[in-house]
Design a protein around this motif. Structure first.
Motif, PDB file in Angstrom:
ATOM      1  N   TYR A  50     -29.341  29.060 -17.795  1.00  0.00           N
ATOM      2  CA  TYR A  50     -30.191  28.661 -16.510  1.00  0.00           C
ATOM      3  C   TYR A  50     -31.370  29.282 -16.894  1.00  0.00           C
ATOM      4  O   TYR A  50     -31.374  30.664 -16.873  1.00  0.00           O
ATOM      5  CB  TYR A  50     -29.477  29.240 -15.361  1.00  0.00           C
ATOM      6  N   ASN A  51     -32.657  28.616 -16.828  1.00  0.00           N
ATOM      7  CA  ASN A  51     -33.777  29.255 -16.630  1.00  0.00           C
ATOM      8  C   ASN A  51     -34.098  29.287 -14.927  1.00  0.00           C
ATOM      9  O   ASN A  51     -34.738  28.408 -14.511  1.00  0.00           O
ATOM     10  CB  ASN A  51     -34.779  28.251 -17.280  1.00  0.00           C
ATOM     11  N   VAL A  52     -33.870  30.453 -14.504  1.00  0.00           N
ATOM     12  CA  VAL A  52     -33.579  30.403 -13.154  1.00  0.00           C
ATOM     13  C   VAL A  52     -35.067  30.939 -12.772  1.00  0.00           C
ATOM     14  O   VAL A  52     -35.713  31.761 -13.285  1.00  0.00           O
ATOM     15  CB  VAL A  52     -32.595  31.610 -12.549  1.00  0.00           C
ATOM     16  N   GLN A  53     -35.618  29.999 -11.438  1.00  0.00           N
ATOM     17  CA  GLN A  53     -36.860  30.253 -11.093  1.00  0.00           C
ATOM     18  C   GLN A  53     -36.819  31.361 -10.107  1.00  0.00           C
ATOM     19  O   GLN A  53     -36.673  31.119  -8.969  1.00  0.00           O
ATOM     20  CB  GLN A  53     -37.260  28.878 -10.445  1.00  0.00           C
ATOM     21  N   PHE A  54     -37.337  32.553 -10.348  1.00  0.00           N
ATOM     22  CA  PHE A  54     -37.312  33.663  -9.560  1.00  0.00           C
ATOM     23  C   PHE A  54     -38.744  33.567  -8.895  1.00  0.00           C
ATOM     24  O   PHE A  54     -39.353  34.711  -9.013  1.00  0.00           O
ATOM     25  CB  PHE A  54     -36.967  34.959 -10.151  1.00  0.00           C
ATOM     26  N   TYR A  55     -39.275  32.423  -8.387  1.00  0.00           N
ATOM     27  CA  TYR A  55     -40.601  32.677  -8.099  1.00  0.00           C
ATOM     28  C   TYR A  55     -40.819  31.310  -6.716  1.00  0.00           C
ATOM     29  O   TYR A  55     -39.680  30.420  -6.807  1.00  0.00           O
ATOM     30  CB  TYR A  55     -41.804  32.492  -8.867  1.00  0.00           C
ATOM     31  N   ASN A  56     -41.861  31.372  -6.004  1.00  0.00           N
ATOM     32  CA  ASN A  56     -42.286  30.350  -4.936  1.00  0.00           C
ATOM     33  C   ASN A  56     -40.946  30.569  -4.089  1.00  0.00           C
ATOM     34  O   ASN A  56     -40.877  29.345  -3.320  1.00  0.00           O
ATOM     35  CB  ASN A  56     -42.196  29.062  -5.553  1.00  0.00           C
ATOM     36  N   GLN A  57     -40.608  31.678  -3.741  1.00  0.00           N
ATOM     37  CA  GLN A  57     -39.364  31.518  -2.741  1.00  0.00           C
ATOM     38  C   GLN A  57     -39.684  32.514  -1.417  1.00  0.00           C
ATOM     39  O   GLN A  57     -38.780  32.975  -0.682  1.00  0.00           O
ATOM     40  CB  GLN A  57     -38.213  32.048  -3.098  1.00  0.00           C
ATOM     41  N   GLY A  58     -41.119  32.967  -1.387  1.00  0.00           N
ATOM     42  CA  GLY A  58     -41.564  33.873  -0.382  1.00  0.00           C
ATOM     43  C   GLY A  58     -42.210  35.094  -0.955  1.00  0.00           C
ATOM     44  O   GLY A  58     -42.141  35.490  -2.339  1.00  0.00           O
ATOM     45  N   SER A  59     -43.356  35.501  -0.318  1.00  0.00           N
ATOM     46  CA  SER A  59     -44.350  36.363  -0.826  1.00  0.00           C
ATOM     47  C   SER A  59     -43.809  37.700  -1.233  1.00  0.00           C
ATOM     48  O   SER A  59     -44.332  38.230  -2.021  1.00  0.00           O
ATOM     49  CB  SER A  59     -45.369  36.489   0.331  1.00  0.00           C
ATOM     50  N   THR A  60     -42.465  38.048  -0.653  1.00  0.00           N
ATOM     51  CA  THR A  60     -42.035  39.285  -1.300  1.00  0.00           C
ATOM     52  C   THR A  60     -40.623  39.304  -1.916  1.00  0.00           C
ATOM     53  O   THR A  60     -40.164  40.055  -2.112  1.00  0.00           O
ATOM     54  CB  THR A  60     -41.953  40.404  -0.111  1.00  0.00           C
TER      55      THR A  60
END
Length: 315
Positions: A211-221
């Protein structure tokens, strides 16, 4: 006189024996799914003077290059550029990439395509994608499914399960790579009416290479520190940090950390490459081996990945 029984190979017809003879151990190794860690870069942006993939030297340190995107309506951007090359040009690129140890794949759907909500049939969609991959001689498919309305409504999971089963039936394991690229919150337990990606992993995880998990675009912090990325996500998206996803049953070798190449490549979630390198080293020390994916080339190229890998798996 004792007559020896025919061997399994001898029982094959001549055409099958000839095909088997052509399949050397080197071919088998070349076609096999690579072991972790995976160093993955997406490519969607137009790059002046480059049609299709760049020279392999430009992405030294990566071992997977994703042409983006193949949509339900057809190929766009870098995936489309690949179709404009001649067969001999494509073969030359594939040969160069294989020699450099780089898999060349296509990413499908992306943020502009919502296949479940738009009514696309999962089996027919998988068949079309698999046929395209075979026609254009790629190493596999990255499923960048971002149909948020379907996930919110509890219809995404069964669609993804049927789609993945059919895609894998057409693109067999060992010959083709299949990855998925969910946003990290989709792994939060008890958050999604249909079970989210934990349900997908439970049902068809064995068919998905990683899985190329997207750890971004989920909130500023969200996911912006090593601790928030690796060990304890926020209460907004609980239990969706790397080791929390692993604790929910996803193998440590399959949770690839996806990050934007620079602050302009995502709304939020960016971590500078040198800092990300410390997070990667920390994760490795705790038994994680999966690797890093990034959006996108040319903002992430050889120097970017070499920095990110410097403290863990140096290039």
């Amino acid at each position: 006189m004792v007559v020896a029984s025919p061997t399994p190979v001898e029982r094959l017809d001549k055409q099958a024996r000839d095909a088997l003879a052509d399949l050397t151990p080197r071919d088998l190794v070349a076609r096999a799914t690579p072991a972790a860690p995976h160093w993955v870069v997406y490519s969607d942006k137009y790059v002046a003077g480059t049609t299709g993939p760049p020279d392999a030297s430009a992405i030294n340190g990566f071992n997977v290059f994703l042409l983006s995107f193949l949509l339900t309506e057809g190929a766009w951007d870098k995936a489309y550029e690949w179709t404009t090359l001649s067969a001999s040009q494509r073969a030359s690129v594939k040969s160069q990439y294989a020699a450099a140890g780089i898999k060349l794949m296509v990413s499908v759907f992306g943020s502009t395509d919502a296949p479940t909500s738009s009514g696309a049939d999962p089996v027919a969609t998988a068949n079309n994608i698999a046929a395209w991959v075979k026609q254009y001689d790629l190493d596999g498919v990255d499923v960048d499914y971002e149909d948020f309305n379907a996930m919110d409504g509890g219809t995404a999971e069964n669609w993804l399960i049927s789609f993945t089963q059919q895609l894998r039936s057409q693109l067999p394991s060992g010959s083709y790579i299949i990855t998925h690229a969910p946003v990290a919150p989709w792994f939060s337990p008890n958050k999604w009416p249909g079970g989210g990606y934990l349900k997908v992993n439970q049902q068809v995880g064995s068919l998905i290479d990683w899985y190329n998990v997207q750890f971004y675009n989920q909130g500023s912090t969200e996911y912006t520190t090593c601790s928030g990325l690796l060990t304890a996500s926020s209460s907004t998206w609980p239990n969706s940090a790397v080791f929390q996803i692993i604790a929910s049953g996803v193998p440590a070798s399959k949770v690839v950390i996806g990050k934007p190449a620079n602050s302009g490549d995502a709304n939020n979630g960016y971590i500078a490459p040198a800092t990300l390198a410390t997070c990667v080293a920390q994760a490795k020390s705790q038994g994680w081996t999966a690797g890093v994916s990034t959006w996108e080339f040319p903002d992430a190229a050889a120097s970017w990945i070499q920095t990110v890998r410097a403290s863990s798996w140096p290039v």
